[in-house]
Design a protein around this motif. Sequence first.
Motif, PDB file in Angstrom:
ATOM      1  N   HIS A   1      10.295   0.975 -13.607  1.00  0.00           N
ATOM      2  CA  HIS A   1      10.923   0.677 -14.853  1.00  0.00           C
ATOM      3  C   HIS A   1      10.967  -0.529 -15.528  1.00  0.00           C
ATOM      4  O   HIS A   1      10.738  -0.985 -16.286  1.00  0.00           O
ATOM      5  CB  HIS A   1      12.355   1.553 -15.072  1.00  0.00           C
ATOM      6  N   LEU A   2      11.500  -1.553 -14.365  1.00  0.00           N
ATOM      7  CA  LEU A   2      11.323  -2.909 -14.552  1.00  0.00           C
ATOM      8  C   LEU A   2      10.149  -3.308 -14.936  1.00  0.00           C
ATOM      9  O   LEU A   2       9.984  -4.272 -16.020  1.00  0.00           O
ATOM     10  CB  LEU A   2      12.165  -3.877 -13.351  1.00  0.00           C
ATOM     11  N   ALA A   3       9.134  -3.213 -14.215  1.00  0.00           N
ATOM     12  CA  ALA A   3       7.818  -3.686 -14.443  1.00  0.00           C
ATOM     13  C   ALA A   3       7.292  -3.055 -15.710  1.00  0.00           C
ATOM     14  O   ALA A   3       6.621  -3.912 -16.301  1.00  0.00           O
ATOM     15  CB  ALA A   3       6.860  -3.377 -13.187  1.00  0.00           C
ATOM     16  N   GLU A   4       7.472  -1.777 -16.097  1.00  0.00           N
ATOM     17  CA  GLU A   4       6.813  -1.448 -17.120  1.00  0.00           C
ATOM     18  C   GLU A   4       7.552  -1.731 -18.490  1.00  0.00           C
ATOM     19  O   GLU A   4       6.900  -1.718 -19.486  1.00  0.00           O
ATOM     20  CB  GLU A   4       6.864   0.083 -16.968  1.00  0.00           C
ATOM     21  N   ARG A   5       9.033  -1.977 -18.512  1.00  0.00           N
ATOM     22  CA  ARG A   5       9.921  -2.388 -19.735  1.00  0.00           C
ATOM     23  C   ARG A   5       9.810  -3.645 -19.953  1.00  0.00           C
ATOM     24  O   ARG A   5      10.189  -3.965 -21.008  1.00  0.00           O
ATOM     25  CB  ARG A   5      10.989  -1.695 -19.486  1.00  0.00           C
ATOM     26  N   LEU A   6       9.688  -4.553 -19.040  1.00  0.00           N
ATOM     27  CA  LEU A   6      10.039  -5.819 -19.179  1.00  0.00           C
ATOM     28  C   LEU A   6       8.794  -6.836 -18.746  1.00  0.00           C
ATOM     29  O   LEU A   6       8.717  -7.319 -17.723  1.00  0.00           O
ATOM     30  CB  LEU A   6      11.253  -6.420 -18.344  1.00  0.00           C
ATOM     31  N   PRO A   7       8.216  -7.143 -19.649  1.00  0.00           N
ATOM     32  CA  PRO A   7       6.905  -8.221 -19.456  1.00  0.00           C
ATOM     33  C   PRO A   7       7.374  -9.422 -18.977  1.00  0.00           C
ATOM     34  O   PRO A   7       6.733 -10.285 -18.377  1.00  0.00           O
ATOM     35  CB  PRO A   7       6.024  -8.215 -20.835  1.00  0.00           C
ATOM     36  N   VAL A   8       8.451  -9.767 -19.577  1.00  0.00           N
ATOM     37  CA  VAL A   8       9.301 -11.175 -19.213  1.00  0.00           C
ATOM     38  C   VAL A   8      10.803 -10.790 -18.751  1.00  0.00           C
ATOM     39  O   VAL A   8      11.481  -9.843 -19.452  1.00  0.00           O
ATOM     40  CB  VAL A   8       9.358 -12.003 -20.550  1.00  0.00           C
ATOM     41  N   MET A   9      11.037 -11.065 -17.766  1.00  0.00           N
ATOM     42  CA  MET A   9      12.283 -10.838 -17.118  1.00  0.00           C
ATOM     43  C   MET A   9      13.209 -11.978 -16.358  1.00  0.00           C
ATOM     44  O   MET A   9      12.459 -13.031 -15.819  1.00  0.00           O
ATOM     45  CB  MET A   9      12.421  -9.823 -16.130  1.00  0.00           C
ATOM     46  N   ILE A  10      14.486 -12.235 -16.683  1.00  0.00           N
ATOM     47  CA  ILE A  10      15.283 -13.141 -16.040  1.00  0.00           C
ATOM     48  C   ILE A  10      16.038 -12.525 -14.930  1.00  0.00           C
ATOM     49  O   ILE A  10      16.679 -11.528 -15.034  1.00  0.00           O
ATOM     50  CB  ILE A  10      16.286 -13.802 -16.892  1.00  0.00           C
ATOM     51  N   ALA A  11      15.693 -13.144 -13.563  1.00  0.00           N
ATOM     52  CA  ALA A  11      16.051 -12.398 -12.210  1.00  0.00           C
ATOM     53  C   ALA A  11      16.836 -13.220 -11.510  1.00  0.00           C
ATOM     54  O   ALA A  11      16.574 -14.640 -11.675  1.00  0.00           O
ATOM     55  CB  ALA A  11      14.811 -11.844 -11.714  1.00  0.00           C
ATOM     56  N   PRO A  12      17.778 -12.648 -10.627  1.00  0.00           N
ATOM     57  CA  PRO A  12      18.460 -13.690  -9.617  1.00  0.00           C
ATOM     58  C   PRO A  12      17.316 -14.226  -8.798  1.00  0.00           C
ATOM     59  O   PRO A  12      16.368 -13.651  -8.416  1.00  0.00           O
ATOM     60  CB  PRO A  12      19.097 -12.540  -8.699  1.00  0.00           C
ATOM     61  N   GLN A  13      17.712 -15.404  -8.199  1.00  0.00           N
ATOM     62  CA  GLN A  13      16.989 -16.107  -7.312  1.00  0.00           C
ATOM     63  C   GLN A  13      16.589 -15.423  -6.289  1.00  0.00           C
ATOM     64  O   GLN A  13      15.377 -15.784  -5.485  1.00  0.00           O
ATOM     65  CB  GLN A  13      17.454 -17.783  -6.778  1.00  0.00           C
ATOM     66  N   TRP A  14      17.542 -14.531  -5.702  1.00  0.00           N
ATOM     67  CA  TRP A  14      17.276 -13.809  -4.386  1.00  0.00           C
ATOM     68  C   TRP A  14      16.089 -12.869  -4.488  1.00  0.00           C
ATOM     69  O   TRP A  14      15.907 -12.212  -3.482  1.00  0.00           O
ATOM     70  CB  TRP A  14      18.379 -13.305  -3.625  1.00  0.00           C
ATOM     71  N   LEU A  15      15.428 -12.800  -5.669  1.00  0.00           N
ATOM     72  CA  LEU A  15      14.306 -11.962  -5.718  1.00  0.00           C
ATOM     73  C   LEU A  15      13.137 -12.259  -5.127  1.00  0.00           C
ATOM     74  O   LEU A  15      12.316 -11.907  -4.775  1.00  0.00           O
ATOM     75  CB  LEU A  15      14.107 -11.651  -7.309  1.00  0.00           C
ATOM     76  N   ARG A  16      13.412 -13.759  -4.665  1.00  0.00           N
ATOM     77  CA  ARG A  16      12.169 -14.322  -4.058  1.00  0.00           C
ATOM     78  C   ARG A  16      12.352 -14.178  -2.595  1.00  0.00           C
ATOM     79  O   ARG A  16      11.734 -14.588  -1.765  1.00  0.00           O
ATOM     80  CB  ARG A  16      12.101 -16.030  -4.466  1.00  0.00           C
ATOM     81  N   ASN A  17      13.515 -13.633  -1.901  1.00  0.00           N
ATOM     82  CA  ASN A  17      13.595 -13.240  -0.511  1.00  0.00           C
ATOM     83  C   ASN A  17      12.496 -12.192  -0.085  1.00  0.00           C
ATOM     84  O   ASN A  17      12.189 -11.492  -0.909  1.00  0.00           O
ATOM     85  CB  ASN A  17      14.931 -12.745  -0.336  1.00  0.00           C
TER      86      ASN A  17
END
Length: 516
Positions: free
Chosen positions: A169-185
């Motif tokens: 749902h994140l990928a399909e609904r949000l072409p641009v998203m602001i995410a926490p830095q730990w999404l790079r873990n």
Amino acid sequence: MSTPAPHAAPLVLVTGASGYIGGRLVPALLDAGFRVRAMARHADRLQDRPWRDRVEVVEADVQDPASLEAALDGVDVAYYLIHAMGGGRSFADRDRQGARSFADASARAGVGRIVYLGGIHPDGEELSTHMASRKEVGDILLAGAVPAVVLRAAVILGSGSASFEIMRHLAERLPVMIAPQWLRNRIQPIAVRDVLHYLVGAARLDGAPNRTFDVGGPDVLTFAELLQAYARAAGLPQRRILTVPVLTPRLASHWIGLVTPVPTGIARPLVESLIHESVAAEADLRALIPAPEGGLTSVDRAIELALARVRELDVATAWHSATPAGAPSSPLPEDPEWSGGIVRGDERQRPVDASPETLWAVLEGIGGRRGWYSWRLGWISRGLMDRLVGGPGLRRGRRHPDKLAVGDALDWWRVERLERGRLLRLRAEMRVPGQAWLELGVQEADDGGSILHQRAIYHPHGLLGDLYWWAVWPFHEIVFGGMQRNIARAAEAAPPDSRRAVNTDTDTDTDTEETA
């Protein structure tokens, strides 16, 4: 302890058999030649599973040690697949008590091995409350008298899993998203089919290993890269992900609760697990359990398989398959336990110029994409309000577009009773100061048509519960009266003896994907 017949296949107990992993493990064990006993707190929630006639079903609760005696009698291997996700402040206590009760009861029953599925976590770091509880459960089982195999996995990729639904749902609904830095873990996802392979293999391990094993797929990447992998598989443009250091897990889980079907209470422990890197520290199990034929499933292939299942509406189990911890399991208010309580209700019946079979097809197809045959704006608004306070809202959808089973989640309801062709009883899981049910029934009429019975039941909790009932009472004719009229019209407009519900004018537009 009962003595099995000579040369009988090993008997395994699967706890949490109504849940996401347990519901898939049972047929995998059967296919591998094991005898299976499926355990659930409410046995009737397994009655519509396709494997029901091939297993022994036992009703037991790890919070009730006495109930475990019969469940564990004669068992060779016991799978412990019980977690208190989103269970409030006391969930860790329940997890701890349940694990201790199960370990002690398994020892008394002479069980040969316990298999537990937990989560990969870094050693030596402070863990989130939920991850710490998962670790504690594993430690309790390892410290017991029965040898335990504790498998630790990171993100599990499979149709209907909470992790997959969040990603989808994140990928399909949000072409641009602001995410926490730990999404790079870094994380090491694993396909659900590979998790099942290792779980089945754990029952066959030689000797009595009493230790943890990390299980992961062949790819290590970040969650941000996982979102991009989904976008590729779904044919979407590359997602733009901007990371910021200020989004806390609590804020992130509330955002996920609004954007995806996964409620905040379920999303938060999953989000908290991403704060730490989840990469296997060892691969010792690969030397003991050979990889599945063709090797472990890559991330891209796992997403393709899961996405194909979702698009074909062929999802065996989903994250909402199990009843949430702490959810009410009380009987209807007319039962003796409710004597003296306040019960509110709205009861209606209406003749329908359609066969009982046609009317039932409409009723069994209610919810999800088809909506609730009622005041659309009112349902959407109530669903959004529910999600804002952490409830499921309307986005859980349905497991199957046409068929229901006891225990299925249906938007903010759960199927509590199903007498196919006659009665559908739903229990509300939305945030409300009380307990609520909706009953829809079919009766054959003397003229060959049918009668639609509809009953809304509410048991208020305290003054707030009563105030809530009277606040929504003026809308009952719009909601419940409209529902009854539109259900009747849909049945009367459907082809004779139609087995598939039709609803063209009252669909909700809340985009409730079939996620189960």
